[in-house]
Scaffold this motif. Structure first.
Motif, short mmCIF file in Angstrom:
data_model
loop_
_atom_site.label_atom_id
_atom_site.label_comp_id
_atom_site.label_asym_id
_atom_site.label_seq_id
_atom_site.Cartn_x
_atom_site.Cartn_y
_atom_site.Cartn_z
N VAL A 109 -3.78 -2.50 8.80
CA VAL A 109 -4.13 -1.21 8.21
C VAL A 109 -4.30 -0.16 9.32
CG1 VAL A 109 -5.71 0.03 6.69
CG2 VAL A 109 -5.12 -2.35 6.20
N GLU A 133 -5.07 6.62 1.41
CA GLU A 133 -6.44 6.10 1.28
C GLU A 133 -6.72 5.68 -0.16
OE1 GLU A 133 -9.54 8.49 2.97
OE2 GLU A 133 -8.50 8.64 4.90
N ILE A 164 -5.12 2.39 -0.62
CA ILE A 164 -5.92 1.36 0.06
C ILE A 164 -7.10 0.97 -0.82
CG2 ILE A 164 -7.47 0.92 2.02
CD1 ILE A 164 -5.49 2.69 3.70
N ASN A 189 -11.32 -1.05 5.44
CA ASN A 189 -9.89 -0.74 5.58
C ASN A 189 -9.62 0.76 5.61
OD1 ASN A 189 -8.09 -3.23 5.69
ND2 ASN A 189 -9.67 -3.78 4.22
N ILE A 249 0.84 -1.20 0.00
CA ILE A 249 0.00 0.00 0.00
C ILE A 249 0.87 1.25 0.00
CG2 ILE A 249 -1.66 1.35 1.36
CD1 ILE A 249 -2.85 -1.42 2.25
#
Length: 194
Positions: free
Chosen positions: A142, A160, A163, A178, A21
C-alpha cells in the motif's frame, strides 16, 4: 482517461491487492477496467504481474502491448526491469528499492537501481522503511500504491475510499494503518518530485 499499468513483483507481496484497490477506485468513478494477471510457478516467490487498463472509453483487450504502459509499478526492482519493454517512452517506473532475494546470482542492488535509473523515467522508493514508519511492514504494497498515486490520474481521496472499502472487513485499525501507509507513500513520491 486512458491508463495502462503493469503491477509486478513476486508472490506474497500483495500485487493483486494493489490491483484490486485501483480497480475499485476506478469502478467507483464509473471508469471501464480490464485486468489480467499472471502468477509464477509458486505462490510465494514466483513472478506475479497484473496488467491493468483503465479508460473512459471501451477497452478491447486486457493485455497491454509492448511500448504502451504508462506506469510500471513494481514491488521488486528486478521485476521492474523484466517489464521495461512494455513501458512507453513517456511512461514511468515506480519501484521499491528492496530486492526479494530468492534466486542464486541475484544481481547487486546497486547495479539494478543504476540500470533502472539509466533506462527510464523512474521513482525509487524505500518501501520497507516507509512501511515500518506506517506501523507495519505488511503495508509495503500500500506504500507503493501511494508512491504511484500521483501517476494514476485518480484522486487520492478516491484511492483512500477504495482502501477503506477493501480493508473494512479486517477492522477499523487495519483500514487506518493502510490509509496511513498510502499517505506516507504518496508524500514520499511528491517529495521526490520536487
Amino acid at each position: 482517461m486512458n491508463k495502462n499499468i503493469i503491477i509486478s513483483g513476486v508472490g506474497g507481496q500483495g500485487i493483486l491487492t494493489v490491483a484490486a484497490i485501483i480497480d475499485l477506485a476506478a469502478l467507483n468513478l464509473g471508469l471501464k477496467v480490464k485486468q489480467a494477471e499472471v502468477h509464477g510457478m509458486s505462490q510465494r516467490g514466483g513472478a506475479v504481474e497484473s496488467h491493468l487498463r483503465i479508460s473512459t472509453g471501451e477497452i478491447f483487450s486486457d493485455l497491454i502491448p509492448r511500448g504502451k504502459a504508462d506506469l510500471i509499478l513494481s514491488l521488486e526492482p528486478m521485476e521492474s526491469l523484466r517489464y521495461l519493454p512494455y513501458l512507453s517512452p513517456e511512461g514511468i517506473i515506480v519501484t521499491a528499492t528492496e530486492p526479494y532475494l530468492n534466486i542464486e546470482n541475484y544481481p547487486a542492488q546497486e547495479v539494478l537501481l543504476e540500470t533502472i535509473a539509466a533506462t527510464a523515467n523512474h521513482l525509487l522508493v524505500n518501501a520497507a522503511s516507509v512501511a515500518k514508519e506506517a506501523g507495519s511492514i505488511k503495508s509495503y504494497n500500500v506504500v507503493m500504491l501511494g508512491a504511484a498515486a500521483p501517476y494514476l490520474e485518480i484522486a487520492p481521496e478516491e484511492l483512500e475510499r477504495a482502501i477503506e472499502i477493501f480493508f473494512s472487513r479486517k477492522g477499523k485499525e487495519m483500514v487506518e494503518l493502510n490509509i496511513n501507509a498510502f499517505r506516507l507513500g504518496r508524500a514520499n513520491a511528491l517529495n521526490e518530485q520536487k
